[in-house]
Design an enzyme around this catalytic site. Structure first.
Site, PDB file in Angstrom:
ATOM      1  N   HIS A  29      -0.891  -0.637 -10.392  1.00 43.56           N
ATOM      2  CA  HIS A  29      -1.383  -1.667  -8.988  1.00 43.56           C
ATOM      3  C   HIS A  29      -2.463  -2.353  -9.962  1.00 43.56           C
ATOM      4  CE1 HIS A  29      -3.634  -1.308  -5.473  1.00 43.56           C
ATOM      5  NE2 HIS A  29      -2.851  -2.168  -5.003  1.00 43.56           N
TER       6      HIS A  29
ATOM      7  N   ARG B  96       0.721  -1.106   0.446  1.00 42.85           N
ATOM      8  CA  ARG B  96       0.087   0.091  -0.207  1.00 42.85           C
ATOM      9  C   ARG B  96       1.072   1.132  -0.280  1.00 42.85           C
ATOM     10  NH1 ARG B  96      -3.377  -3.080  -1.496  1.00 42.85           N
ATOM     11  NH2 ARG B  96      -5.358  -3.170  -1.264  1.00 42.85           N
TER      12      ARG B  96
ATOM     13  N   GLU C  91      -3.870   7.603  -5.916  1.00 43.07           N
ATOM     14  CA  GLU C  91      -3.828   6.538  -7.712  1.00 43.07           C
ATOM     15  C   GLU C  91      -5.545   6.501  -8.113  1.00 43.07           C
ATOM     16  OE1 GLU C  91      -4.124   2.688  -6.391  1.00 43.07           O
ATOM     17  OE2 GLU C  91      -1.454   2.186  -4.988  1.00 43.07           O
TER      18      GLU C  91
END
Length: 319
Positions: free
Chosen positions: A285, A237, A266
């Protein structure tokens, strides 16, 4: 009368039909500002909800008195207030296990591509800059035989360690909330303090969930303890890292480079300095983003949800 379910991420057709056959379903492929009010309104009569990639606030759930279970299509549960779920007696299900190997593959891809400058040099070739034998300016660094440091040794950390030990002959250091004797026996891994790991590892790989205790636990102090030749990897994370401190460490060559699949914000803003640094590999991601893995995650999340609404044991509960 059928129980009501709110879906807030697009599901494969077969899984959508499975839910539709048993429940009264409200569908949201994703939640945006345009349909956010409709999503919150749908929750008011929902008994269950399933989706991913959306912070679910307590305010949203306060207006959902019938809710029994939330099923997230992820292993991470940082989009939910766990204490609120406990206080209300709500179930929160997640999808550990099925994404372990795909995420470990992504992490090792970051290790290799950062060390060997794969993305940078692929761009060099595509731009027509390859005119002859490359020189030292394009050299990378070895991976085989280098020391891997894992901060966190859960399922994914163990999978990365297996690849490192069996495939690349890497000595393994790890720091965890507690020792993992099985991994130590199988992979000759050594449990050390975080400080020793940072000082000795050639690759520092962050493998932790985001919690109040881990938020921003890696910052300027920690980067300063690493070797100048160290490569930092984060596919857990983004908010576990002080991103501004990471950028300074990369700009100042305090560390050699970074392979990143996650970020504080993000999608990564186009103005981020990370996008201008040649010693950074940045991915959108994609840790679990394979067809097979995402299908398995969705299947498990649907199974979790149905079990919870039927009053059966839920295979994977976070709360």
């Amino acid at each position: 009368m059928k129980q009501r379910v709110v879906v807030y991420k697009k599901l494969p057709e077969a899984l959508a039909q499975r839910l539709q056959s048993e429940f009264d379903v409200s569908w949201f492929d994703r939640v945006t500002e345009a349909n956010r009010a409709d999503f919150i309104a749908a929750l008011k009569t929902a008994h269950g909800m399933i989706g991913a990639s959306l912070p679910i606030t307590n305010a949203m759930l306060e207006g959902a008195p019938e809710l029994k279970i939330a099923s997230t299509i992820s292993v991470g549960v940082d989009n939910f207030d766990l204490e609120y779920f406990r206080q209300r007696g709500l179930m929160l299900a997640h999808t550990p296990g099925v994404l372990t190997e795909a995420t470990a593959d992504t992490i090792f891809a970051l290790i290799l591509s950062t060390a060997r400058r794969v993305v940078e040099l692929a761009g060099y070739v595509k731009a027509g800059q390859w005119k002859g034998s490359i020189g030292e300016a394009q050299f990378g660094v070895n991976v085989h035989g280098k020391t891997l440091g894992l901060i966190g040794m859960g399922r994914i950390g163990s999978a990365v360690a297996r690849r490192a030990h069996h495939g690349f002959g890497m000595p393994i250091l790890y720091h965890n909330t507690r020792p993992n004797p099985e991994t130590e026996r199988e992979l000759d891994a050594r449990y050390v303090s975080k400080e020793e790991l940072l000082a000795q590892a050639d690759f520092v790989c962050l493998m932790l969930p985001l919690t109040p205790a881990t938020e921003r636990m890696i910052g300027a102090r920690e980067f300063g303890m690493m070797k100048r030749s160290a490569i930092f990897i984060n596919a857990s994370r983004g908010r576990i890292v002080d991103e501004a401190a990471l950028i300074r460490a990369l700009q100042d060559k305090t560390i050699y480079g970074a392979g990143l699949d996650v970020f504080e914000v993000e999608p990564l803003p186009v103005e981020s300095p990370l996008l201008t640094l040649s010693n950074v590999v940045a991915l959108p991601h994609i840790g679990s983003a394979t067809h097979e893995t995402r299908l398995a995650m969705a299947e498990l999340a649907v199974t979790n949800l149905i079990a919870g609404l039927r009053g059966e044991p839920v295979p994977h509960l976070a709360v």
